[in-house]
Design a protein around this motif. Structure first.
Motif, PDB file in Angstrom:
ATOM      1  N   GLY A   1       0.816  -1.208   0.000  1.00  0.00           N
ATOM      2  CA  GLY A   1       0.000   0.000   0.000  1.00  0.00           C
ATOM      3  C   GLY A   1       0.839   1.242   0.000  1.00  0.00           C
ATOM      4  O   GLY A   1       1.815   1.322   0.731  1.00  0.00           O
ATOM      5  N   PRO A   2       0.477   2.243  -0.789  1.00  0.00           N
ATOM      6  CA  PRO A   2       1.264   3.470  -0.832  1.00  0.00           C
ATOM      7  C   PRO A   2       1.368   4.156   0.518  1.00  0.00           C
ATOM      8  O   PRO A   2       2.415   4.575   0.923  1.00  0.00           O
ATOM      9  N   VAL A   3       0.239   4.274   1.240  1.00  0.00           N
ATOM     10  CA  VAL A   3       0.258   4.850   2.579  1.00  0.00           C
ATOM     11  C   VAL A   3      -0.571   3.955   3.486  1.00  0.00           C
ATOM     12  O   VAL A   3      -1.791   4.000   3.456  1.00  0.00           O
ATOM     13  N   PRO A   4       0.055   3.114   4.303  1.00  0.00           N
ATOM     14  CA  PRO A   4      -0.699   2.203   5.143  1.00  0.00           C
ATOM     15  C   PRO A   4      -1.553   2.948   6.166  1.00  0.00           C
ATOM     16  O   PRO A   4      -1.316   4.110   6.460  1.00  0.00           O
ATOM     17  N   ALA A   5      -2.529   2.228   6.736  1.00  0.00           N
ATOM     18  CA  ALA A   5      -3.397   2.844   7.730  1.00  0.00           C
ATOM     19  C   ALA A   5      -2.602   3.310   8.933  1.00  0.00           C
ATOM     20  O   ALA A   5      -1.619   2.695   9.332  1.00  0.00           O
ATOM     21  N   GLN A   6      -3.053   4.411   9.530  1.00  0.00           N
ATOM     22  CA  GLN A   6      -2.338   5.012  10.643  1.00  0.00           C
ATOM     23  C   GLN A   6      -3.080   4.775  11.955  1.00  0.00           C
ATOM     24  O   GLN A   6      -4.294   4.579  11.976  1.00  0.00           O
ATOM     25  N   SER A   7      -2.340   4.826  13.032  1.00  0.00           N
ATOM     26  CA  SER A   7      -2.950   4.744  14.340  1.00  0.00           C
ATOM     27  C   SER A   7      -3.756   5.999  14.604  1.00  0.00           C
ATOM     28  O   SER A   7      -3.222   7.105  14.531  1.00  0.00           O
ATOM     29  N   PRO A   8      -5.050   5.902  14.949  1.00  0.00           N
ATOM     30  CA  PRO A   8      -5.850   7.104  15.146  1.00  0.00           C
ATOM     31  C   PRO A   8      -5.377   7.951  16.306  1.00  0.00           C
ATOM     32  O   PRO A   8      -5.654   9.143  16.366  1.00  0.00           O
ATOM     33  N   ALA A   9      -4.635   7.355  17.248  1.00  0.00           N
ATOM     34  CA  ALA A   9      -4.152   8.153  18.377  1.00  0.00           C
ATOM     35  C   ALA A   9      -3.042   9.096  17.973  1.00  0.00           C
ATOM     36  O   ALA A   9      -2.784  10.076  18.651  1.00  0.00           O
ATOM     37  N   ARG A  10      -2.365   8.797  16.872  1.00  0.00           N
ATOM     38  CA  ARG A  10      -1.203   9.586  16.499  1.00  0.00           C
ATOM     39  C   ARG A  10      -1.309  10.204  15.117  1.00  0.00           C
ATOM     40  O   ARG A  10      -0.458  10.974  14.728  1.00  0.00           O
ATOM     41  N   GLN A  11      -2.332   9.855  14.375  1.00  0.00           N
ATOM     42  CA  GLN A  11      -2.401  10.260  12.980  1.00  0.00           C
ATOM     43  C   GLN A  11      -3.850  10.366  12.538  1.00  0.00           C
ATOM     44  O   GLN A  11      -4.645   9.475  12.801  1.00  0.00           O
ATOM     45  N   PRO A  12      -4.258  11.455  11.882  1.00  0.00           N
ATOM     46  CA  PRO A  12      -5.625  11.539  11.380  1.00  0.00           C
ATOM     47  C   PRO A  12      -5.916  10.409  10.396  1.00  0.00           C
ATOM     48  O   PRO A  12      -5.037   9.937   9.682  1.00  0.00           O
ATOM     49  N   ALA A  13      -7.174   9.984  10.368  1.00  0.00           N
ATOM     50  CA  ALA A  13      -7.544   8.913   9.452  1.00  0.00           C
ATOM     51  C   ALA A  13      -7.488   9.355   8.004  1.00  0.00           C
ATOM     52  O   ALA A  13      -7.389   8.540   7.099  1.00  0.00           O
TER      53      ALA A  13
ATOM     54  N   SER B   1      12.145   7.838  -5.882  1.00  0.00           N
ATOM     55  CA  SER B   1      10.739   7.645  -5.523  1.00  0.00           C
ATOM     56  C   SER B   1      10.588   7.113  -4.109  1.00  0.00           C
ATOM     57  O   SER B   1       9.625   7.442  -3.409  1.00  0.00           O
ATOM     58  N   TYR B   2      11.535   6.299  -3.656  1.00  0.00           N
ATOM     59  CA  TYR B   2      11.417   5.729  -2.321  1.00  0.00           C
ATOM     60  C   TYR B   2      11.730   6.721  -1.218  1.00  0.00           C
ATOM     61  O   TYR B   2      11.561   6.408  -0.038  1.00  0.00           O
ATOM     62  N   TYR B   3      12.183   7.925  -1.574  1.00  0.00           N
ATOM     63  CA  TYR B   3      12.402   8.976  -0.585  1.00  0.00           C
ATOM     64  C   TYR B   3      11.236   9.960  -0.495  1.00  0.00           C
ATOM     65  O   TYR B   3      11.255  10.874   0.334  1.00  0.00           O
ATOM     66  N   LEU B   4      10.236   9.820  -1.339  1.00  0.00           N
ATOM     67  CA  LEU B   4       9.200  10.848  -1.442  1.00  0.00           C
ATOM     68  C   LEU B   4       8.286  10.941  -0.228  1.00  0.00           C
ATOM     69  O   LEU B   4       7.627  11.951  -0.041  1.00  0.00           O
ATOM     70  N   SER B   5       8.247   9.935   0.595  1.00  0.00           N
ATOM     71  CA  SER B   5       7.340   9.951   1.736  1.00  0.00           C
ATOM     72  C   SER B   5       7.892  10.741   2.922  1.00  0.00           C
ATOM     73  O   SER B   5       7.230  10.839   3.959  1.00  0.00           O
ATOM     74  N   ARG B   6       9.076  11.286   2.767  1.00  0.00           N
ATOM     75  CA  ARG B   6       9.665  12.092   3.845  1.00  0.00           C
ATOM     76  C   ARG B   6      10.527  13.194   3.239  1.00  0.00           C
ATOM     77  O   ARG B   6      10.842  13.180   2.049  1.00  0.00           O
TER      78      ARG B   6
ATOM     79  N   TRP C   1       8.858  12.699  10.791  1.00  0.00           N
ATOM     80  CA  TRP C   1       7.738  11.821  10.457  1.00  0.00           C
ATOM     81  C   TRP C   1       7.966  11.260   9.061  1.00  0.00           C
ATOM     82  O   TRP C   1       8.749  11.801   8.280  1.00  0.00           O
ATOM     83  N   ASP C   2       7.300  10.197   8.738  1.00  0.00           N
ATOM     84  CA  ASP C   2       7.281   9.646   7.387  1.00  0.00           C
ATOM     85  C   ASP C   2       5.872   9.146   7.117  1.00  0.00           C
ATOM     86  O   ASP C   2       5.236   8.564   8.003  1.00  0.00           O
ATOM     87  N   ASP C   3       5.372   9.376   5.920  1.00  0.00           N
ATOM     88  CA  ASP C   3       4.004   8.987   5.599  1.00  0.00           C
ATOM     89  C   ASP C   3       3.817   7.487   5.466  1.00  0.00           C
ATOM     90  O   ASP C   3       2.690   7.009   5.420  1.00  0.00           O
ATOM     91  N   ARG C   4       4.888   6.726   5.416  1.00  0.00           N
ATOM     92  CA  ARG C   4       4.800   5.270   5.293  1.00  0.00           C
ATOM     93  C   ARG C   4       5.202   4.585   6.598  1.00  0.00           C
ATOM     94  O   ARG C   4       5.993   5.117   7.370  1.00  0.00           O
ATOM     95  N   ASP C   5       4.676   3.381   6.780  1.00  0.00           N
ATOM     96  CA  ASP C   5       5.104   2.566   7.920  1.00  0.00           C
ATOM     97  C   ASP C   5       5.508   1.166   7.451  1.00  0.00           C
ATOM     98  O   ASP C   5       5.142   0.152   8.027  1.00  0.00           O
ATOM     99  N   SER C   6       6.297   1.143   6.387  1.00  0.00           N
ATOM    100  CA  SER C   6       6.864  -0.088   5.837  1.00  0.00           C
ATOM    101  C   SER C   6       8.386   0.038   5.866  1.00  0.00           C
ATOM    102  O   SER C   6       8.917   1.135   6.076  1.00  0.00           O
ATOM    103  N   PRO C   7       9.120  -1.046   5.647  1.00  0.00           N
ATOM    104  CA  PRO C   7      10.584  -0.942   5.627  1.00  0.00           C
ATOM    105  C   PRO C   7      11.044   0.018   4.529  1.00  0.00           C
ATOM    106  O   PRO C   7      10.422   0.114   3.464  1.00  0.00           O
ATOM    107  N   ARG C   8      12.141   0.703   4.786  1.00  0.00           N
ATOM    108  CA  ARG C   8      12.726   1.561   3.755  1.00  0.00           C
ATOM    109  C   ARG C   8      13.222   0.699   2.595  1.00  0.00           C
ATOM    110  O   ARG C   8      13.885  -0.304   2.812  1.00  0.00           O
TER     111      ARG C   8
END
Length: 551
Positions: free
Chosen positions: A31-43, A217-222, A286-293
C-alpha cells in the motif's frame, strides 16, 4: 570507499525465505500509505501518488533484499528494469530461484544494476598532494551531475538543472547535504551550481509539495531538515520574479511541515506537527509510510523482529530517523542504546524546530521585501510563537542547554548533543542561553578533533566518537553569531586539523570522522563513504572564514 556490490558467500545467507514470510513482506510494502494509528495520525491521510520499487516488485523485491543478493540494499532500489515490470514479475513467479546465484542472475538479466561507485580521486602520493583548497576545487566537477530525465521504471526523480552529489553510494542529490556543500561552492566561485541547485529544489517543491530526502521515488514519503531558506540566503540573484517563485516554494514547504495543524488539540499530533500541552505548535520528524525503507529493507525488517512492538511503528520511526539526517542516534532510542527501541516520532527535536523558526523568519522578511504585509505579519507572529514554545519546552534551565522533548514523558530528554547549538545558529537563543550553551559545549562536546555529535557511544554513526561536517558549521557559526568567537575558532581549528590529517594520509575527504582519536569515522548501516560533498563544503568555508589558521 564505496561498498562492494558482490553477493555474500551463500553459506552466510539464508537459502530460501518461506512463502508466508515473503507474502507478509510484500503486504507490508503493497500500500502506498498504510493505515495510521488514530491516536497519532488523522484517518484522512493523503493518498500517495507514487510507487517505490518495493511497491512495484513486491515479493521479488523482498526476496532480493532479505537474501542480500547485493551487499548494499540501495543497489536494487536504484536498478532500472530492462522490460515491463509486470512481465518481470510474471517470469519470477513462474520460476525457481531458491538458489541465490540463480536469483542474482535473474536480476542481472532483467535489470540494469548500478555499478559500484568509483572512489573519489585522491590527490596523488603524500609528498605530491596539492593544497587542500586545490583538491576541494578539483572535486566539484567530479561530483557534479547533469539534469535527470528518468528512464521508464527507474526510481530516479526528474532534476532539471546540474547539481552536486555527496559521493560514494549517494548517487543522487540529497536535501540537507546540499546546503553544506553549497557553502564551499560559493567560496570557490561556483555560483552557477548554487543557483542551479536552488532551482532544482524549488522545482521539487513545485512538483511534489516538498523536498524529498533525496531524488528517488522511495524517498518521497519524507523530507529532511528544512534548509532551503538557508540555500536561498546564499543566492546572489536579485530578480524579483525569481525571488517571488522561491518565496512561494518556501511557503509551500512550510505548509508541508505544518500539515494537519488545524486539526489538533493540546497533546495531539498529526504528521509532522505536535500540539504541546498549552496548545502551542512544535514539530517532529515523520514519514508517511510505515513499511521498511526500500534502500534498507533487510536492516529494517531485522530491527522490527527484535522490537516487541507493532512493526509499522518501528518502520515509521526508522524512516523518521532517516528524515532527521541523524540516522541513527541515541537521540531517537527509548533506552538510549538499542535501535529496536527507536521512537523518533515521539520526540520533539530542538534542531528541527530551530530551523523552522528560521524558515518562518525568512518568509516574513521575504514577504516584507516584496510588500506583502499580511504575510510578513503572519509569519513573524508564527516565528515568535515558535520561539516561545522552544524556550518553554526545549530549554533545560537546570542543565544550561536546549534538549529534545519527550512527548510521552512530557519532559526534555536531558542528554546534551550538538543539536543544542541550533538555537544559536537560527536566532532562537537569548544571550544568556547562548553563554550557558557555550559553557556546556566546552565542557561536554568539544573533542580533540572537533565537536562531538553526542556524548554516548552506541555503535550508531550519529553518536560518539563521530563528528560530522554540518554540525561543526552549525555549532561554530552559532557560537560566532552570539559572541563566542574564540570557541567558534577553536572548533574550526580542530575540525580542519582532523580533515587535513586524513587528507595528508590518504588523499581522501570523508563523510565523517572519529573526533576522539582523529581518524576515519565508523558505525552505521553502510561502509564509510568518501567524496564527500558536505565535508568539502564546510572545510572550504572554514578555511575562508579563518584564513590564518594552521592545519
Amino acid at each position: 570507499m564505496a561498498r562492494a556490490y558482490s553477493a555474500y558467500p551463500s553459506s552466510r545467507r539464508p537459502k530460501r525465505i518461506g512463502a508466508t514470510f515473503l507474502l507478509l513482506l510484500a503486504s507490508v510494502a503493497s500500500g502506498p500509505v498504510p493505515a495510521q494509528s488514530p491516536a497519532r495520525q488523522p484517518a484522512s491521510a493523503p493518498a500517495a501518488t507514487y510507487a517505490s520499487p518495493a511497491d512495484i516488485y513486491g515479493d521479488l523485491f523482498a526476496a532480493v533484499q532479505m537474501r542480500r543478493i547485493f551487499a548494499d540494499g540501495k543497489t536494487f532500489a536504484d536498478a532500472v528494469p530492462r522490460r515491463a515490470p509486470a512481465a518481470i514479475l510474471r517470469d519470477y513467479r513462474a520460476g525457481d530461484f531458491a538458489n541465490d546465484a540463480a536469483l542474482k542472475r535473474f536480476v542481472l538479466d532483467n535489470f540494469i544494476v548500478p555499478a559500484e561507485a568509483a572512489p573519489a580521486p585522491s590527490a596523488g602520493g603524500e609528498q605530491a598532494r596539492p593544497p587542500l583548497t586545490t583538491h576541494i576545487a578539483m572535486l566539484w566537477p567530479e561530483l557534479t551531475r547533469q539534469p535527470v530525465r528518468p528512464e521508464p521504471g527507474s526510481s530516479a526523480l526528474a532534476v532539471p538543472a546540474p547539481y552536486v552529489v555527496p559521493g560514494g553510494r549517494f548517487r543522487e542529490i540529497y536535501y540537507w547535504d546540499s546546503y553544506f556543500t553549497m557553502l564551499g561552492l560559493t567560496r570557490d566561485g561556483r555560483d552557477d551550481l548554487v543557483e542551479s541547485m536552488i532551482d532544482d529544489f524549488v522545482a521539487l517543491v513545485e512538483r511534489h509539495g516538498h523536498i524529498p530526502n533525496g531524488t528517488r521515488s522511495y524517498y518521497l514519503s519524507r523530507s529532511q531538515p528544512p534548509v532551503l531558506y538557508l540555500m536561498i540566503g546564499l543566492s546572489k540573484t536579485r530578480n524579483p520574479a525569481v525571488q517571488r517563485r522561491r518565496l512561494a516554494a518556501l511557503r509551500r514547504e512550510h505548509a508541508y511541515w505544518m500539515r494537519g495543524a488545524d486539526t489538533l488539540r493540546p497533546g495531539g499530533s498529526a504528521y509532522h506537527v505536535v500540539a504541546m500541552p498549552d496548545g502551542s505548535l512544535l514539530n517532529r520528524y515523520w514519514d508517511d509510510r510505515d513499511s521498511p525503507r526500500d534502500e534498507s529493507w533487510r536492516e529494517d525488517v531485522l530491527v522490527a523482529r527484535e522490537a516487541g512492538r507493532p512493526s509499522g511503528e518501528i518502520f515509521r520511526d526508522l524512516r523518521a530517523g532517516a528524515e532527521s539526517g541523524w540516522d541513527f542516534t541515541s537521540r531517537w532510542l527509548g533506552d538510549g542504546r538499542s535501535l529496536a527501541t527507536i521512537r523518533t516520532s515521539r520526540i520533539v527535536p530542538v534542531d528541527l524546530n530551530s530551523l523552522l523558526h528560521g524558515l518562518e523568519r525568512a518568509i516574513a522578511e521575504d514577504c516584507a521585501r516584496l510588500a506583502d504585509r499580511a504575510c510578513a505579519r503572519d509569519f513573524a507572529a508564527r516565528a515568535d510563537k515558535r520561539k516561545a514554545a522552544i524556550t518553554r519546552y526545549l530549554w533545560d534551565a537546570a542543565k544550561g542547554y536546549f534538549a529534545d522533548y519527550d512527548i510521552d514523558h512530557k519532559r526534555t530528554k536531558g542528554a546534551v548533543t550538538a543539536a543544542a547549538l541550533y538555537p544559536l545558529f537560527t536566532g532562537v537563543a537569548t544571550q544568556a542561553q547562548a553563554s550557558a550553551i557555550a559553557g556546556a559545549t566546552h565542557r561536554w562536546l568539544l573533542a580533540p578533533g572537533g565537536l562531538r555529535t553526542t556524548t554516548v557511544t552506541t555503535g550508531q554513526q550519529w553518536d560518539s566518537p563521530n563528528g560530522w561536517a554540518p554540525l561543526q558549521w552549525i555549532g561554530a557559526e552559532g557560537l560566532r553569531r552570539t559572541g563566542h568567537a574564540a570557541l567558534a575558532r577553536d572548533i574550526a581549528q580542530r575540525w580542519l586539523r582532523t580533515v587535513a590529517r586524513e587528507y595528508r594520509a590518504s588523499g581522501r575527504m570523508l563523510e565523517k570522522y572519529d573526533v576522539e582519536d582523529i581518524r576515519p569515522g565508523g558505525g552505521g548501516e553502510y561502509p564509510l563513504q568518501d567524496g564527500f560533498g558536505w565535508t568539502n563544503g564546510v572545510t572550504r568555508a572554514f578555511i575562508a572564514a579563518y584564513p590564518d589558521l594552521q592545519y
